[in-house]
Design an enzyme around this catalytic site. Structure first.
Site, PDB file in Angstrom:
ATOM      1  CE  LYS A 111       0.400  -1.971   4.120  1.00 37.23           C
ATOM      2  NZ  LYS A 111      -0.138  -3.058   4.894  1.00 37.23           N
ATOM      3  CD  GLU A 135      -9.481  -6.935  -2.741  1.00 34.52           C
ATOM      4  OE1 GLU A 135     -10.096  -6.825  -3.814  1.00 34.52           O
ATOM      5  OE2 GLU A 135      -9.716  -6.226  -1.747  1.00 34.52           O
ATOM      6  CB  ILE A 142     -11.820  -7.465   3.846  1.00 38.18           C
ATOM      7  CG1 ILE A 142     -11.601  -7.764   5.318  1.00 38.18           C
ATOM      8  CG2 ILE A 142     -13.275  -7.126   3.567  1.00 38.18           C
ATOM      9  CD1 ILE A 142     -11.820  -6.567   6.230  1.00 38.18           C
ATOM     10  CG  ASP A 207      -0.739   0.263   7.216  1.00 39.00           C
ATOM     11  OD1 ASP A 207      -0.084  -0.341   6.343  1.00 39.00           O
ATOM     12  OD2 ASP A 207      -1.873  -0.108   7.589  1.00 39.00           O
ATOM     13  CE  LYS A 211      -3.580  -1.268   5.279  1.00 37.93           C
ATOM     14  NZ  LYS A 211      -3.551  -1.838   6.620  1.00 37.93           N
TER      15      LYS A 211
HETATM   16  P1  NDP Z   1       8.172  -8.901   6.010  1.00 32.21           P
HETATM   17  O1  NDP Z   1       9.070  -7.837   6.528  1.00 32.21           O
HETATM   18  O2  NDP Z   1       7.752  -9.982   6.907  1.00 32.21           O
HETATM   19  O3  NDP Z   1       8.845  -9.565   4.704  1.00 32.21           O
HETATM   20  C1  NDP Z   1       9.537  -8.836   3.744  1.00 32.21           C
HETATM   21  C2  NDP Z   1      10.266  -9.796   2.829  1.00 32.21           C
HETATM   22  O4  NDP Z   1      10.897  -9.051   1.809  1.00 32.21           O
HETATM   23  C3  NDP Z   1      11.371 -10.597   3.524  1.00 32.21           C
HETATM   24  O5  NDP Z   1      11.332 -11.928   3.095  1.00 32.21           O
HETATM   25  C4  NDP Z   1      12.662  -9.942   3.057  1.00 32.21           C
HETATM   26  O6  NDP Z   1      13.730 -10.827   2.918  1.00 32.21           O
HETATM   27  C5  NDP Z   1      12.249  -9.466   1.691  1.00 32.21           C
HETATM   28  N1  NDP Z   1      13.053  -8.342   1.235  1.00 32.21           N
HETATM   29  C6  NDP Z   1      13.269  -7.165   1.847  1.00 32.21           C
HETATM   30  N2  NDP Z   1      14.039  -6.383   1.093  1.00 32.21           N
HETATM   31  C7  NDP Z   1      14.321  -7.075  -0.025  1.00 32.21           C
HETATM   32  C8  NDP Z   1      15.082  -6.804  -1.182  1.00 32.21           C
HETATM   33  N3  NDP Z   1      15.714  -5.651  -1.347  1.00 32.21           N
HETATM   34  N4  NDP Z   1      15.150  -7.752  -2.155  1.00 32.21           N
HETATM   35  C9  NDP Z   1      14.506  -8.936  -1.993  1.00 32.21           C
HETATM   36  N5  NDP Z   1      13.757  -9.243  -0.910  1.00 32.21           N
HETATM   37  C10 NDP Z   1      13.678  -8.320   0.056  1.00 32.21           C
HETATM   38  O7  NDP Z   1       6.902  -8.120   5.406  1.00 32.21           O
HETATM   39  P2  NDP Z   1       5.391  -8.634   5.339  1.00 32.21           P
HETATM   40  O8  NDP Z   1       5.323  -9.962   4.736  1.00 32.21           O
HETATM   41  O9  NDP Z   1       4.722  -8.394   6.639  1.00 32.21           O
HETATM   42  O10 NDP Z   1       4.764  -7.535   4.351  1.00 32.21           O
HETATM   43  C11 NDP Z   1       5.033  -7.576   2.971  1.00 32.21           C
HETATM   44  C12 NDP Z   1       4.128  -6.584   2.260  1.00 32.21           C
HETATM   45  O11 NDP Z   1       2.767  -6.933   2.510  1.00 32.21           O
HETATM   46  C13 NDP Z   1       4.252  -5.130   2.731  1.00 32.21           C
HETATM   47  O12 NDP Z   1       4.035  -4.283   1.626  1.00 32.21           O
HETATM   48  C14 NDP Z   1       3.139  -4.968   3.728  1.00 32.21           C
HETATM   49  O13 NDP Z   1       2.702  -3.649   3.874  1.00 32.21           O
HETATM   50  C15 NDP Z   1       2.078  -5.820   3.057  1.00 32.21           C
HETATM   51  N6  NDP Z   1       1.053  -6.324   3.944  1.00 32.21           N
HETATM   52  C16 NDP Z   1       1.395  -6.974   5.090  1.00 32.21           C
HETATM   53  C17 NDP Z   1       0.407  -7.456   5.925  1.00 32.21           C
HETATM   54  C18 NDP Z   1       0.733  -8.159   7.190  1.00 32.21           C
HETATM   55  O14 NDP Z   1      -0.210  -8.427   7.960  1.00 32.21           O
HETATM   56  N7  NDP Z   1       1.993  -8.472   7.465  1.00 32.21           N
HETATM   57  C19 NDP Z   1      -1.006  -7.284   5.586  1.00 32.21           C
HETATM   58  C20 NDP Z   1      -1.263  -6.602   4.336  1.00 32.21           C
HETATM   59  C21 NDP Z   1      -0.254  -6.138   3.556  1.00 32.21           C
HETATM   60  P3  NDP Z   1      14.440 -11.527   4.198  1.00 32.21           P
HETATM   61  O15 NDP Z   1      13.349 -12.352   4.820  1.00 32.21           O
HETATM   62  O16 NDP Z   1      15.498 -12.381   3.631  1.00 32.21           O
HETATM   63  O17 NDP Z   1      14.892 -10.414   5.067  1.00 32.21           O
HETATM   64  N1  HSE Z   2       0.400  -3.385   9.389  1.00 30.20           N
HETATM   65  C1  HSE Z   2      -0.848  -3.537   8.745  1.00 30.20           C
HETATM   66  C2  HSE Z   2      -1.956  -3.534   9.780  1.00 30.20           C
HETATM   67  C3  HSE Z   2      -0.881  -4.815   7.977  1.00 30.20           C
HETATM   68  O1  HSE Z   2      -1.663  -3.622  10.977  1.00 30.20           O
HETATM   69  O2  HSE Z   2      -3.116  -3.402   9.406  1.00 30.20           O
HETATM   70  C4  HSE Z   2      -2.121  -4.960   7.122  1.00 30.20           C
HETATM   71  O3  HSE Z   2      -2.117  -4.062   6.057  1.00 30.20           O
END
Ligand code: NDP
Ligand code: HSE
Length: 438
Positions: A111, A135, A142, A207, A211
Site C-alpha cells: 500500500k 487487493e 477482505i 499505513d 490505505k
Molecule cells: P516482512 O518484513 O515480513 O517480509 C519482507 C520480505 O521481503 C522478507 O522476506 C525480506 O527478505 C524481503 N526483502 C526485503 N528487502 C528485499 C530486497 N531488497 N530484495 C529482496 N527481498 C527483500 O513483510 P510482510 O510480509 O509483513 O509484508 C510484505 C508486504 O505486505 C508489505 O508491503 C506490507 O505492507 C504488506 N502487507 C502486510 C500485511 C501483514 O499483515 N503483514 C497485511 C497486508 C499487507 P528476508 O526475509 O530475507 O529479510
Molecule cells: N500493518 C498492517 C496492519 C498490515 O496492521 O493493518 C495490514 O495491512
C-alpha cells in the site's frame, strides 16, 4: 514481452515471488498446498519460478534452489507474473515498473508504494496492457478493492469509512478491554505479524493513510496520494480519552474516512485518518483485535459493510492468491483486468475546511459563570454545542461538551481559546466524534 497465451496450451504460469516474510511464506504455502485446485481453477499450473529475498540462509522452509538475492534478474527472467510482498518504496517500485513495462502481470500487497506511485504504475500497466492487482494492500483478506473497482463502478459512492489498520485496532482494543499498556499490545501485534517492518507506520497512521488514499482514489475516480491525506495516529490517545469515551457510552477507534464534501457549492473530497469516538452501539465499535471493517455508502446501493481479518500472513496471502488466480486466468484467456479511472479529478479539501464534531472534556473551577464563559467561546467561533454534561466536585468540576458539526479549523481555534481561560484547569481530552447524528 512475456507470452500472453502460454496457459492456453496447458503451459505453466510462472510466478516470480519478491519477498518471503510474513505474507510471502504463506503465499508459498498456499500455492504448494492448493496446487491441484489452483491448476483446475486457472486452467494451467501456477508455478513459482523463483523467490527473491535478502537473507537466503533464513529461509529453510522453501526449496533452496528457488531462492535468489537478485530480484532484478528474477523479474527479467521468463516469468508471467510478479508477486511483490517486500514492502516499502524501493526496490519494489523499480522492480514492478520493470515488470509492467515488459508486459508481466503484477500482484502486490504494497500500500505504501501504491499510495505514492500509483500514477506511474498504472501508466506502465496501461502502456503494456499488463495487469496490476492489489487487493491485499487494503484490509488484508477482505474483498474490498474489487467491489469498489468493479461491482460498484456503476454507482456513485458517497462515503467510505472504516478501521483499516489491524495493529492499531489491536492496541486500542487491548487498552480498552484489559487495560493493557500501549507498549505491551504493540509488542504482541508485532509478534503476531500484524505490524509493518517499522511499526511507527502503523501507530502514527501512515499505513492507514496509504490505505485511505487507495480507497479514495478508487471510490471517487480521482487521484489521491498519501500526502493528500490528513493523518493523526494513536500515540496521542490516552487512558483518559478511553475512560472519557467509556463514560459516555463511546469507544475510541482509529478511523479512515473518505467522503464527498461540498465547499462553497463545489464538490471535493475529504480524506482523513484520525482517532475518533464512536457510540458503542455502532457496528465498528465491536470490531476487535486485528479485524478490519469498512462501511461504504453509495447512492443506489445504500449502506454496505465489509468485515474480516485485516492483517496477518495467511489472511493477506488469501487476497494475494485471489489476485494471482485472476491474473493467471487473464493470461490463459487473453483477458485483462480493469484499468485505472481517475477521470473525476475531485480535489482533496484541506482538513481545516472539513466538517467534523468534537468531544471535549475539561477540568474547570466549580463556580458560577464558568459554563457561560466556556459557551461564549463556542459562540464566538460559530460552533454549536450539541450536549453538555457537568459533574461537580468539592472545588472543581468536569465539563464534557459534544459539538455539532463545524469546520475543523473553527473547532481547533475554539479548543485553543478554551484552554487559555483562567477558569479552565485542564483540557483533559479532545477527540473527534463520528458515527452518530445529533
Ligand atoms: P516482512 O518484513 O515480513 O517480509 C519482507 C520480505 O521481503 C522478507 O522476506 C525480506 O527478505 C524481503 N526483502 C526485503 N528487502 C528485499 C530486497 N531488497 N530484495 C529482496 N527481498 C527483500 O513483510 P510482510 O510480509 O509483513 O509484508 C510484505 C508486504 O505486505 C508489505 O508491503 C506490507 O505492507 C504488506 N502487507 C502486510 C500485511 C501483514 O499483515 N503483514 C497485511 C497486508 C499487507 P528476508 O526475509 O530475507 O529479510
Ligand atoms: N500493518 C498492517 C496492519 C498490515 O496492521 O493493518 C495490514 O495491512
Amino acid at each position: 514481452m512475456a507470452s500472453q497465451n502460454n496457459g492456453e496450451h496447458g503451459k505453466p504460469i510462472k510466478v516470480a515471488l519478491l519477498g518471503c516474510g510474513t505474507v510471502g511464506t504463506e503465499v508459498v504455502r498456499l500455492l504448494t498446498d492448493q496446487a491441484a485446485d489452483l491448476t483446475a481453477r486457472v486452467g494451467a499450473p501456477v508455478e513459482i519460478a523463483g523467490i527473491a529475498v535478502r537473507r537466503p540462509h533464513k529461509h529453510r522452509d522453501v526449496p533452496a534452489e528457488l531462492l535468489t538475492t537478485d530480484a532484478e534478474a528474477l523479474v527479467e527472467s521468463d516469468v508471467d507474473v510478479v508477486v511483490e510482498v517486500i514492502g516499502g518504496i524501493e526496490p519494489a517500485r523499480t522492480l514492478l515498473l520493470a515488470a509492467l513495462r515488459s508486459g508481466k502481470a503484477v500482484v502486490t500487497a504494497n500500500k505504501a508504494l501504491l499510495a505514492e506511485h500509483s500514477a506511474e504504475l498504472f501508466e506502465a500497466s496501461d502502456a503494456s496492457g499488463a495487469d496490476l492487482y492489489f487487493e491485499a494492500a487494503v484490509a488484508g483478506a477482505i474483498p474490498l478493492l474489487r467491489p469498489l473497482r468493479e461491482s460498484l463502478a456503476g454507482d456513485r459512492i458517497t462515503r467510505v469509512m472504516g478501521i483499516v489498520n489491524g495493529t492499531t485496532n489491536f492496541i486500542l482494543s487491548g487498552m480498552d478491554s484489559t487495560g493493557a499498556s500501549y507498549a505491551e499490545t504493540l509488542e504482541e501485534a508485532t509478534q503476531l505479524g500484524y505490524a509493518e517492518a517499522d511499526p511507527t507506520a502503523d501507530v502514527d497512521g501512515f499505513d492507514a493513510a496509504s490505505k485511505a488514499a487507495i480507497l479514495a482514489s478508487l471510490a471517487f475516480h480521482s487521484r489521491v496520494t498519501a500526502a493528500d491525506v490528513h493523518r493523526e495516529g494513536i500515540s496521542s490517545v490516552s487512558a483518559a480519552d478511553i475512560a472519557a469515551a467509556k463514560a459516555l457510552g463511546r469507544t475510541v477507534k482509529l478511523l479512515a474516512i473518505c467522503e464527498r464534501v461540498i465547499t462553497d457549492g463545489v464538490e471535493g473530497i475529504s480524506v482523513r485518518v484520525h482517532p475518533a469516538m464512536i457510540p458503542t452501539s455502532h457496528p465498528l465499535a465491536s470490531v476487535h483485535g486485528a479485524f478490519n471493517a469498512v462501511f461504504v455508502e453509495a447512492d443506489a446501493a445504500g449502506e454496505m459493510m465489509f468485515y474480516g481479518q485485516g492483517a496477518g500472513g495467511a489472511p493477506t496471502a488469501s487476497a494475494v492468491l485471489g489476485d494471482l488466480v485472476a491474473v493467471a486466468r487473464n493470461r490463459v484467456h487473453r483477458g485483462r483486468g480493469p484499468r485505472e479511472s481517475a477521470y473525476a479529478g475531485l480535489p482533496v479539501r484541506p482538513m481545516g475546511q472539513t466538517p467534523t464534531r468534537y468531544h471535549i472534556s475539561l477540568d474547570v473551577a466549580d463556580r458560577a459563570g464558568v459554563l457561560s464563559q466556556v459557551a461564549a467561546v463556542f459562540a464566538e467561533h460559530d460552533v454549536s454545542i450539541a450536549a453538555v454534561r457537568q459533574e461537580g466536585r468539592v472545588d472543581d468540576a468536569s465539563l464534557v461538551i459534544v459539538t455539532h458539526a463545524a469546520t475543523d479549523a473553527a473547532l481547533r481555534s475554539t479548543v485553543d481559546k478554551i484552554g487559555g481561560l483562567p477558569v479552565v484547569r485542564e483540557v483533559v481530552s479532545v477527540m473527534r466524534v463520528e458515527g452518530e447524528e445529533l
